[in-house]
Design an enzyme around this catalytic site. Structure first.
Site, PDB file in Angstrom:
ATOM      1  N   GLY A 243       0.805  -1.219   0.000  1.00 38.57           N
ATOM      2  CA  GLY A 243       0.000   0.000   0.000  1.00 38.57           C
ATOM      3  C   GLY A 243       0.834   1.262   0.000  1.00 38.57           C
ATOM      4  O   GLY A 243       0.722   2.101  -0.896  1.00 38.57           O
ATOM      5  N   ASP A 244       1.698   1.435   1.020  1.00 34.87           N
ATOM      6  CA  ASP A 244       2.576   2.604   1.086  1.00 34.87           C
ATOM      7  C   ASP A 244       4.021   2.178   1.294  1.00 34.87           C
ATOM      8  O   ASP A 244       4.807   2.904   1.900  1.00 34.87           O
ATOM      9  CB  ASP A 244       2.120   3.563   2.196  1.00 34.87           C
ATOM     10  CG  ASP A 244       2.157   2.919   3.576  1.00 34.87           C
ATOM     11  OD1 ASP A 244       2.181   1.679   3.649  1.00 34.87           O
ATOM     12  OD2 ASP A 244       2.163   3.656   4.570  1.00 34.87           O
ATOM     13  N   GLU A 245       4.364   0.994   0.771  1.00 36.85           N
ATOM     14  CA  GLU A 245       5.719   0.464   0.880  1.00 36.85           C
ATOM     15  C   GLU A 245       6.385   0.448  -0.494  1.00 36.85           C
ATOM     16  O   GLU A 245       5.759   0.122  -1.503  1.00 36.85           O
ATOM     17  CB  GLU A 245       5.705  -0.957   1.442  1.00 36.85           C
ATOM     18  CG  GLU A 245       5.243  -1.079   2.876  1.00 36.85           C
ATOM     19  CD  GLU A 245       5.317  -2.522   3.334  1.00 36.85           C
ATOM     20  OE1 GLU A 245       6.438  -3.076   3.392  1.00 36.85           O
ATOM     21  OE2 GLU A 245       4.257  -3.099   3.602  1.00 36.85           O
TER      22      GLU A 245
END
Length: 341
Positions: A243-245
């Site tokens: 997701g936000d990696e």
């Protein structure tokens, strides 16, 4: 019959002979052109009748021509039109007993394709029994079919390449996806090349989604992707793996200096505010990094796990920073950024 070409067995007029041999030449004993088949007349142009053979053609075989008997001794003839485009012919010569001259039967040989193109010939310019034009049409048809097959193959290759690219591309950011990261990592390991692996995670990203909505979150991700892409070299891999990696693979890196430089650049760029519909999206980035060179041939799983450990060391130390994890040492902070306000 005046103008007939006579043989011991029969008499044949020039017009009838032209039906059978559209490219015949009748030469008198002095090698003057007395008659010609309709196709050859078309190619020679006006003024050829009555001219000496060498005024219309350049002889290749025989090289010298004194009288018609030289053509008979040559057996197989080679000649070219003097006029542009210099069309080439091959042929044979036979004697004409009553006229004392010779009869030449010419053809284009392997140059038939060029002759048809240069002179605008059609099937009516060839004898009805001559397969040359039909073979030419078959060759043209084959070339056209092969051309279409080649175009289709190119389209299929292009479609395959696009499909493969899409299969390894993150639709939102245009970066590589997890599959692209895995393929890139395995390739570096298989090639035995040294590299650095950076694992990045956004700080406070959940608050953006919770307060401003997922559209704002998507906007943040695309802006962060741009920051990462412009902070590395063209051959380095940047992938969104969650997701936000994100993961960055820096090829050819053996020490921490390039890691420090890239990490500091990313942290510095992340201090610029990201706004969505006029509202600030307060995020930062934490980074963990490892080197393949100091891990003695460790595999992908070990490298990813160690980079993950370095990432969480950054978060525990206060976020917005880059932490390097040696193979047998304590986490080392290489660069520190600013937390959002």
């Amino acid at each position: 019959m005046d103008g007939d070409l006579r043989h011991p067995q029969f008499t044949l007029g020039a017009a009838a002979l032209g039906e059978l041999m559209p490219m015949f030449l009748w030469l008198d004993p002095g090698c003057l052109i007395r008659a010609a088949g309709p196709t050859l007349q078309k190619l020679m142009g006006d003024g050829a009748l009555g001219a000496h053979l060498t005024e219309v053609f350049v002889l290749r075989r025989p090289h010298a021509l004194q009288h018609a008997q030289d053509l008979l001794r040559a057996q197989r003839l080679r000649m070219n039109l003097r006029a542009t485009p210099g069309t080439g012919f091959k042929g044979i010569a036979v004697p004409l007993s009553s006229a004392g001259g010779v009869l030449l039967n010419l053809s284009f040989g392997y140059a038939v394709r060029e002759a048809v193109r240069d002179h605008g010939l059609s099937d009516t310019d060839f004898a009805a029994t001559d397969l040359a034009i039909e073979l030419l049409y078959l060759a043209e048809a084959k070339a056209a079919v092969m051309g279409e097959i080649a175009k289709m193959a190119a389209r299929l290759r292009g479609a395959k390449a696009r499909a493969e690219e899409q299969a390894m591309t993150d639709a939102l950011t245009g970066l590589g996806n997890r599959r692209a990261m895995e393929v890139g990592l395995e390739r570096l390991l298989a090639e035995g090349r040294d590299f650095a692996l950076l694992h990045l995670d956004l700080d406070f990203f959940k608050q953006v989604n919770d307060t401003l909505g997922h559209a704002a979150g998507d906007h943040v991700l695309t802006r962060v992707a741009e920051v990462l892409r412009t902070s590395v070299r063209g051959g380095d891999l940047v992938a969104r793996v969650g997701g936000d990696e994100f993961v960055i693979l820096l090829s050819g890196v053996r020490d921490t200096a390039p890691i420090r430089r890239v990490g500091a650049l990313i942290l510095d760029k992340m201090t610029a505010p990201i706004r969505f519909e006029g509202k600030p999206c307060r995020v930062a980035v934490s980074i963990g990094a490892v080197l393949s060179a100091d891990r003695g041939g460790a595999g992908a799983e070990r490298l990813l796990a160690d980079a993950d450990s370095a990432l969480y060391a950054s978060k525990r130390a206060g976020r917005a920073r880059l932490t390097f994890l040696p193979a047998d040492g304590s986490p080392e902070t290489l660069a520190v950024g600013k937390l959002p306000r």
